[in-house]
Design a protein around this motif. Sequence first.
Motif, PDB file in Angstrom:
ATOM      1  N   ASP A 482       0.815  -1.214   0.000  1.00 43.18           N
ATOM      2  CA  ASP A 482       0.000   0.000   0.000  1.00 43.18           C
ATOM      3  C   ASP A 482       0.851   1.267   0.000  1.00 43.18           C
ATOM      4  O   ASP A 482       0.414   2.335   0.424  1.00 43.18           O
ATOM      5  N   LEU A 491      -9.192   7.559  -2.237  1.00 46.91           N
ATOM      6  CA  LEU A 491      -8.755   8.145  -0.976  1.00 46.91           C
ATOM      7  C   LEU A 491      -9.686   9.293  -0.640  1.00 46.91           C
ATOM      8  O   LEU A 491     -10.065  10.079  -1.528  1.00 46.91           O
ATOM      9  N   SER A 493     -10.901  12.187   2.768  1.00 42.63           N
ATOM     10  CA  SER A 493     -10.517  12.765   4.054  1.00 42.63           C
ATOM     11  C   SER A 493     -11.372  12.194   5.185  1.00 42.63           C
ATOM     12  O   SER A 493     -12.483  11.693   4.951  1.00 42.63           O
ATOM     13  N   HIS A 504     -12.302   3.090   6.934  1.00 44.81           N
ATOM     14  CA  HIS A 504     -11.032   2.807   6.272  1.00 44.81           C
ATOM     15  C   HIS A 504     -11.009   1.346   5.837  1.00 44.81           C
ATOM     16  O   HIS A 504     -11.458   0.463   6.552  1.00 44.81           O
ATOM     17  N   LYS A 522     -10.009   4.249   1.240  1.00 46.19           N
ATOM     18  CA  LYS A 522      -8.924   4.457   2.199  1.00 46.19           C
ATOM     19  C   LYS A 522      -9.027   5.894   2.702  1.00 46.19           C
ATOM     20  O   LYS A 522      -9.212   6.820   1.907  1.00 46.19           O
ATOM     21  N   SER A 524      -7.459   9.212   4.433  1.00 46.67           N
ATOM     22  CA  SER A 524      -6.158   9.868   4.590  1.00 46.67           C
ATOM     23  C   SER A 524      -6.369  11.326   4.980  1.00 46.67           C
ATOM     24  O   SER A 524      -7.132  12.047   4.317  1.00 46.67           O
TER      25      SER A 524
END
Length: 576
Positions: A482, A491, A493, A504, A522, A524
């Motif tokens: 990853d 991705l 926030s 997540h 995911k 981030s």
Amino acid sequence: MLSAVPLERAVERIAAHMNASTGSIVVLDRQPGRTISAQYHAFLRGTGRGILVSDPAGDDETLSAVGRLTGIPSSSLGFDLQNATMLLSFGAPMFDGWGNPGTMNALHSARTFTVTQIDPRYSRTARQSDQWIAIAPGTERLAALSLASILLEERTIRERMRTSIKDHEQFTALTRDFTPEMTAGTTGITPETLRTLAQQLTRAAAPIVLCGADPGGGPMDAETEKVIAVLNILLGSVGRRGGIMVREYLPGMESVEHTRLQEIPDGSVGTLFIDGADSGYAIPWILIRKKLSTDASLVVSFSSVLDPLTAEADILIPAPAPFEVLRDVHVTSHSAVPSFALSVPILPLNENAVETQTVLRMLAEKTGNGTEIPENEASLKAAVQRIHDSKRGSVQSPADGAVTPVKEFSSSDDLWNALASGGLWTGEEKKQNRLHPVTVAAVRPDKQQQHDGLVMIASGYHGALHAAQLSPVMSKMFQETDLRPVNNTILLSPVTAQQVGIQHDGQAVITTTAGTQQVRTKISPAVRPGVLEASIGPSPNGTETPGHPSAPSLLRLFPVSADGYWRTTTVTLQKV
């Protein structure tokens, strides 16, 4: 589904189609500047209706925009990075595969220039830059116009503009509607930040402003490219050392010019040949499909791998893989002088591989083209002969770094041996002439790519957009580490994730005007709230895992505009 046929039969089908079709004959040259580019050019000229095109995106977007403004062929322009003192980049992946990565990292490590990155993503380049200025996705043109409005407050800039831009009054009037105070609410960049940036540019001895395509997200729109080109003209960065310089051509390449794929008319291509080299940049198939004739078209791919474009071809002619045959290293745009080097084979040639020149020669014969296409090695030796005849430039030895002027080689054979041993030829710097005044014409800020609601940005990594570009070992690393997101991953926030209720390493469904797809999520903190970053990355290399299920590229969810823009789109996100 592809089925095996003899080469002669495939060539006969292509030739018959070329003779019967009224559409244009196009070669998509994915690495312009090689000797085969000149052979493509000659072959297409012989057809009487040929067009040599390049990728819609690449490292030379700013050079192309400057070329369109000035009338200077973009292939004769180059960045003089070795003498630049400041780089202002609008989204270019400067430290992530852009140009010559080794050179870029060496120059940056030596602190020969500072880098300011304007980017909606906290990309690898943003992290390594001296300054990162976050911007709302799709508002780069507004920021560039605001920057121009600030620069024009300087008397020296205004005086330069009067002599370099014919319609300077109209352009000045335009920028008054885009002061930093007026655009801050849209771009997310404060007026103070832009004014400080403008001050840094005017104080820099040799600044360059450039925009860059994202390898997965494609180019900026044409109007944004134009405004960024104008910034270079205002700063006096065109036609001077440390800026954008006019350079000499590689001998024999003077007449080889490319048209960008998005610039050819829709529905006009009868026969399309896709070069087997890989630019490292993505091309949405829908963009190519729009260019094909609606009556009858034929797509031929010269490739050693079944990549996403080759998978759409009607005919695949297996080309030699990298390091199987002698090749020249293509000329990049990141130097003020031309260069030439040889890549010698280190692997045995696959028995089924066919040199592209062989196919072009057979087609020329069957279609009555009349163009002479030499063998690969013969064309490379002819290129070296032209360099030797020019008596210009020098060759650097890889063994000890010794530099030998070309005029000291007694024969082209000696020069060939030096290059075949790993030597690098570089040309000489060209004397720069004063830039002729240009016409900017109207800039259409109303066409800027702005979005209401959730925005998705396409992003990828140079040379790592699909499994065909990676070895199985590298594909395994992509899946298990990853370190970089693979295909079908978005991705977002923590703020956006909380609003939608997404976890997540979860699953979600995204929908755009182009389609719907289930994706892996995911979270981030580096991602802007209200933005999704879609990974245009490699799929599992023949292996499906629960964490990385096989899925189409997310590229298909990005609508492509008339000028080849697909970087951003409005999206809805739903938890699974």
